[in-house]
Design a protein around this motif. Structure first.
Motif, PDB file in Angstrom:
ATOM      1  N   GLN A  23      27.461  57.733  52.871  1.00 57.61           N
ATOM      2  CA  GLN A  23      27.101  56.506  52.984  1.00 57.61           C
ATOM      3  C   GLN A  23      26.445  55.771  51.918  1.00 57.61           C
ATOM      4  OE1 GLN A  23      26.354  56.253  56.781  1.00 57.61           O
ATOM      5  NE2 GLN A  23      28.640  55.306  57.166  1.00 57.61           N
TER       6      GLN A  23
ATOM      7  N   GLU B  52      35.452  56.200  54.742  1.00 56.10           N
ATOM      8  CA  GLU B  52      36.407  55.627  56.450  1.00 56.10           C
ATOM      9  C   GLU B  52      37.326  56.645  57.312  1.00 56.10           C
ATOM     10  OE1 GLU B  52      38.197  51.683  57.635  1.00 56.10           O
ATOM     11  OE2 GLU B  52      36.442  51.160  55.925  1.00 56.10           O
ATOM     12  N   LYS B  53      38.418  57.087  56.513  1.00 58.74           N
ATOM     13  CA  LYS B  53      38.810  57.582  56.849  1.00 58.74           C
ATOM     14  C   LYS B  53      38.472  59.292  57.239  1.00 58.74           C
ATOM     15  CE  LYS B  53      42.481  60.690  55.488  1.00 58.74           C
ATOM     16  NZ  LYS B  53      43.417  61.918  54.324  1.00 58.74           N
TER      17      LYS B  53
ATOM     18  N   ALA C 285      34.879  59.774  57.975  1.00 56.51           N
ATOM     19  CA  ALA C 285      33.920  59.557  58.841  1.00 56.51           C
ATOM     20  C   ALA C 285      33.979  60.109  60.126  1.00 56.51           C
ATOM     21  CB  ALA C 285      33.619  58.568  59.315  1.00 56.51           C
TER      22      ALA C 285
ATOM     23  N   ARG D 137      27.375  62.277  56.129  1.00 60.29           N
ATOM     24  CA  ARG D 137      28.407  61.024  56.565  1.00 60.29           C
ATOM     25  C   ARG D 137      27.400  60.111  55.963  1.00 60.29           C
ATOM     26  NH1 ARG D 137      29.903  60.218  61.799  1.00 60.29           N
ATOM     27  NH2 ARG D 137      28.042  59.104  62.222  1.00 60.29           N
TER      28      ARG D 137
ATOM     29  N   SER E 203      35.908  54.490  49.725  1.00 60.77           N
ATOM     30  CA  SER E 203      35.122  53.801  50.741  1.00 60.77           C
ATOM     31  C   SER E 203      36.321  53.956  51.815  1.00 60.77           C
ATOM     32  CB  SER E 203      35.099  52.229  50.675  1.00 60.77           C
ATOM     33  OG  SER E 203      34.839  51.238  51.995  1.00 60.77           O
ATOM     34  N   GLU E 204      37.231  54.203  51.539  1.00 57.35           N
ATOM     35  CA  GLU E 204      38.879  54.673  52.228  1.00 57.35           C
ATOM     36  C   GLU E 204      38.682  56.196  52.834  1.00 57.35           C
ATOM     37  OE1 GLU E 204      41.791  52.812  50.316  1.00 57.35           O
ATOM     38  OE2 GLU E 204      42.069  51.008  50.221  1.00 57.35           O
ATOM     39  N   LYS E 205      38.392  56.926  51.579  1.00 60.39           N
ATOM     40  CA  LYS E 205      38.307  58.452  51.985  1.00 60.39           C
ATOM     41  C   LYS E 205      36.453  58.712  53.133  1.00 60.39           C
ATOM     42  CE  LYS E 205      37.947  62.473  49.988  1.00 60.39           C
ATOM     43  NZ  LYS E 205      38.504  63.241  50.548  1.00 60.39           N
TER      44      LYS E 205
END
Length: 169
Positions: free
Chosen positions: A92, A77-78, A80, A88, A73-75
């Motif tokens: 998701q 977000e980074k 995106a 994307r 999830s963090e990856k």
């Protein structure tokens, strides 16, 4: 005249209170803190250890999956802002699906754990009740309570129950 009619009722009330107090002194009452028994008795501790060993592997696996989901999830977000819209959206959807699967597995784990915990505790409660009944009969109690708002140390037999459970095999 009114004072004369109150005298017999007052005498009866005093006499009834005296008889009730005398009867209460003859009662042998005990109290057992069930929560403490389930927390401190050897069989309860053994059941808890058994559950921990039985479920620790699955719990660790769930923690690993949760960590991987968080990292993914963090990856996302980074990354995106630099990803194409299609990539994307796909990532998701994958992440949502993985999270849904993780939540399902976590629910199953919790249900299994709760079921096993209830099974193990039922065995401990059954053994504790047998010990309490044995104490009730051998020490000639009139009543032993397991739920009370307040109980003084004079009637608390929880330590006896725990010792008997720890001594019984």
């Amino acid at each position: 005249m009114k004072t004369l009619s109150l005298m017999p009722m007052l005498a009866a009330a005093v006499l009834a209170a005296g008889v009730t107090a005398a009867a209460a002194q003859e009662l042998k009452i005990g109290y057992v803190n069930s929560e403490r028994v389930l927390r401190e008795a050897g069989p309860a501790k053994a059941a808890q250890a058994k559950l921990e060993s039985e479920f620790s592997k699955r719990e660790k696996e769930l923690a690993d999956v949760a960590a991987k989901l968080k990292t993914a999830s963090e990856k996302l977000e980074k990354d995106a802002p630099t990803l194409a819209e299609g990539d994307r959206s796909r990532r998701q959807r994958d992440l949502v699906e993985q999270d849904r699967e993780f939540q399902r597995k976590r629910r199953e784990f919790q249900e299994d754990l709760n079921q096993r915990k209830n099974e193990e505790l039922a065995g401990v409660v059954d053994r504790a009740n047998k010990v309490i009944k044995q104490i009730f009969e051998t020490e000639k109690y009139d009543v032993i309570l397991q739920e009370a708002v307040f109980a003084g140390p004079r009637v608390d037999i929880t330590d006896k129950v725990i010792k008997a459970l720890n001594g019984a095999k």
